[in-house]
Design a protein around this motif. Structure first.
Motif, mmCIF file in Angstrom:
data_model
loop_
_atom_site.group_PDB
_atom_site.id
_atom_site.type_symbol
_atom_site.label_atom_id
_atom_site.label_comp_id
_atom_site.label_asym_id
_atom_site.label_seq_id
_atom_site.Cartn_x
_atom_site.Cartn_y
_atom_site.Cartn_z
ATOM 1 N N ARG A 108 0.829 -1.215 0.000
ATOM 2 C CA ARG A 108 0.000 0.000 0.000
ATOM 3 C C ARG A 108 0.858 1.257 0.000
ATOM 4 N NH1 ARG A 108 -3.159 -0.712 -2.731
ATOM 5 N NH2 ARG A 108 -4.449 0.987 -2.073
ATOM 6 N N GLU A 109 1.999 1.169 -0.662
ATOM 7 C CA GLU A 109 2.931 2.288 -0.790
ATOM 8 C C GLU A 109 2.241 3.484 -1.436
ATOM 9 O OE1 GLU A 109 6.869 3.316 -3.507
ATOM 10 O OE2 GLU A 109 6.410 1.221 -3.043
ATOM 11 N N GLU A 110 2.390 4.643 -0.823
ATOM 12 C CA GLU A 110 1.836 5.858 -1.418
ATOM 13 C C GLU A 110 2.778 6.317 -2.523
ATOM 14 O OE1 GLU A 110 0.870 10.481 -0.348
ATOM 15 O OE2 GLU A 110 0.685 9.016 1.254
ATOM 16 N N LEU A 111 2.190 6.618 -3.667
ATOM 17 C CA LEU A 111 2.985 7.080 -4.795
ATOM 18 C C LEU A 111 3.040 8.599 -4.802
ATOM 19 C CD1 LEU A 111 1.712 4.499 -7.395
ATOM 20 C CD2 LEU A 111 3.758 4.424 -5.984
ATOM 21 N N TRP A 112 1.964 9.240 -5.204
ATOM 22 C CA TRP A 112 1.922 10.694 -5.247
ATOM 23 C C TRP A 112 0.554 11.136 -4.759
ATOM 24 C CZ3 TRP A 112 1.988 7.688 -9.669
ATOM 25 C CH2 TRP A 112 3.248 7.322 -10.114
ATOM 26 N N ASN A 113 0.559 12.150 -3.921
ATOM 27 C CA ASN A 113 -0.676 12.809 -3.505
ATOM 28 C C ASN A 113 -1.730 11.835 -2.982
ATOM 29 O OD1 ASN A 113 0.325 15.413 -4.338
ATOM 30 N ND2 ASN A 113 0.074 14.682 -6.421
ATOM 31 N N GLY A 114 -1.284 10.844 -2.214
ATOM 32 C CA GLY A 114 -2.193 9.889 -1.614
ATOM 33 C C GLY A 114 -2.592 8.729 -2.515
ATOM 34 N N ASN A 115 -2.129 8.714 -3.738
ATOM 35 C CA ASN A 115 -2.484 7.639 -4.670
ATOM 36 C C ASN A 115 -1.680 6.373 -4.369
ATOM 37 O OD1 ASN A 115 -4.315 9.190 -6.282
ATOM 38 N ND2 ASN A 115 -2.538 10.236 -7.132
ATOM 39 N N ARG A 116 -2.353 5.245 -4.551
ATOM 40 C CA ARG A 116 -1.738 3.935 -4.357
ATOM 41 C C ARG A 116 -2.095 3.046 -5.545
ATOM 42 N NH1 ARG A 116 -0.261 4.652 0.785
ATOM 43 N NH2 ARG A 116 -1.588 5.848 2.154
ATOM 44 N N GLU A 117 -1.247 2.056 -5.798
ATOM 45 C CA GLU A 117 -1.515 1.115 -6.888
ATOM 46 C C GLU A 117 -2.787 0.333 -6.578
ATOM 47 O OE1 GLU A 117 0.022 0.466 -9.765
ATOM 48 O OE2 GLU A 117 2.118 1.027 -9.520
ATOM 49 N N PRO A 118 -3.751 0.335 -7.464
ATOM 50 C CA PRO A 118 -4.929 -0.511 -7.242
ATOM 51 C C PRO A 118 -4.624 -1.960 -7.637
ATOM 52 C CG PRO A 118 -5.189 0.762 -9.251
ATOM 53 C CD PRO A 118 -3.884 1.204 -8.627
ATOM 54 N N TRP A 119 -5.233 -2.902 -6.945
ATOM 55 C CA TRP A 119 -5.070 -4.318 -7.285
ATOM 56 C C TRP A 119 -5.497 -4.587 -8.719
ATOM 57 C CZ3 TRP A 119 -2.321 -7.830 -4.889
ATOM 58 C CH2 TRP A 119 -1.995 -7.629 -3.560
ATOM 59 N N SER A 120 -6.441 -3.794 -9.214
ATOM 60 C CA SER A 120 -6.940 -4.021 -10.573
ATOM 61 C C SER A 120 -5.845 -3.863 -11.628
ATOM 62 C CB SER A 120 -8.107 -3.081 -10.893
ATOM 63 O OG SER A 120 -7.680 -1.730 -10.832
ATOM 64 N N ASN A 121 -4.728 -3.203 -11.290
ATOM 65 C CA ASN A 121 -3.615 -3.091 -12.227
ATOM 66 C C ASN A 121 -3.077 -4.458 -12.631
ATOM 67 O OD1 ASN A 121 -3.403 -0.375 -12.685
ATOM 68 N ND2 ASN A 121 -1.762 -0.027 -11.224
ATOM 69 N N LEU A 122 -3.322 -5.447 -11.783
ATOM 70 C CA LEU A 122 -2.794 -6.785 -12.061
ATOM 71 C C LEU A 122 -3.616 -7.559 -13.077
ATOM 72 C CD1 LEU A 122 -1.788 -7.705 -8.428
ATOM 73 C CD2 LEU A 122 -0.261 -7.159 -10.328
#
Length: 172
Positions: free
Chosen positions: A102-116
């Motif tokens: 659940r690493e924060e990328l930018w401005n509170g955004n995180r990778e969604p599981w749906s990316n997989l």
């Protein structure tokens, strides 16, 4: 610093900026607002112009809407042109790691599981990376040959080892 998603642009750009003692500018960080909302184009260009106004910097990202601005102030373009299988392995592993931690990328955004599992390149960085690989090769090969960019030095790195070796040649 340009290259496909998952090629290591941000990692290499940050290391390069540190070696040179200059700011690292990550275009994704400027572009993505909370909730993965895109920053309005005029505001994005203005913020990038402000950062590119500094005497020296390392910018990473492939945003065509600011390419002329960034490249117009750059002296070198480093292109991470790794084989598709290398990029895909990296982007999949990175996406899994970011989704799990659940690493924060930018401005509170995180990778969604749906990316997989999403095959929509507008919703999945993995699909985006797969789809973009050939286009980036074509675009950056053409840019290197374009007389409008003749004043730029292009450094085309074709493997992670070449990227590591390149970094060792840089001194501040």
């Amino acid at each position: 610093m340009v290259g496909n998603s998952g090629s290591g642009k941000t990692t290499l750009a940050a290391a390069l900026a540190e070696r040179l003692g200059v700011p690292h500018v990550e275009l994704d960080e400027i572009f993505h607002l909370p909730g993965w909302t895109e920053r309005p184009a005029a505001e994005f260009r203005a913020l990038v112009a402000e950062r590119a106004d500094a005497p020296a910097w390392v910018v990473d990202g492939n945003y065509t809407q600011v390419r002329a601005l960034v490249w117009g102030r750059a002296d070198t373009v480093v292109w991470l042109d790794f084989p598709r299988h290398v990029v895909m392995r990296r982007v999949v592993l990175r996406t899994i790691r970011r989704a799990v931690t659940r690493e924060e990328l930018w401005n509170g955004n995180r990778e969604p599981w749906s990316n997989l599992w999403s095959t929509d390149p507008d919703r999945s960085i993995i699909a985006w990376s797969w789809q973009s690989h050939r286009r980036y090769r074509k675009d950056y090969t053409a840019a290197m040959a374009d007389p409008d960019h003749a004043r730029l030095a292009f450094v085309r790195l074709r493997s992670p080892g070449a990227a590591r070796r390149f970094l060792t040649t840089i001194t501040g």
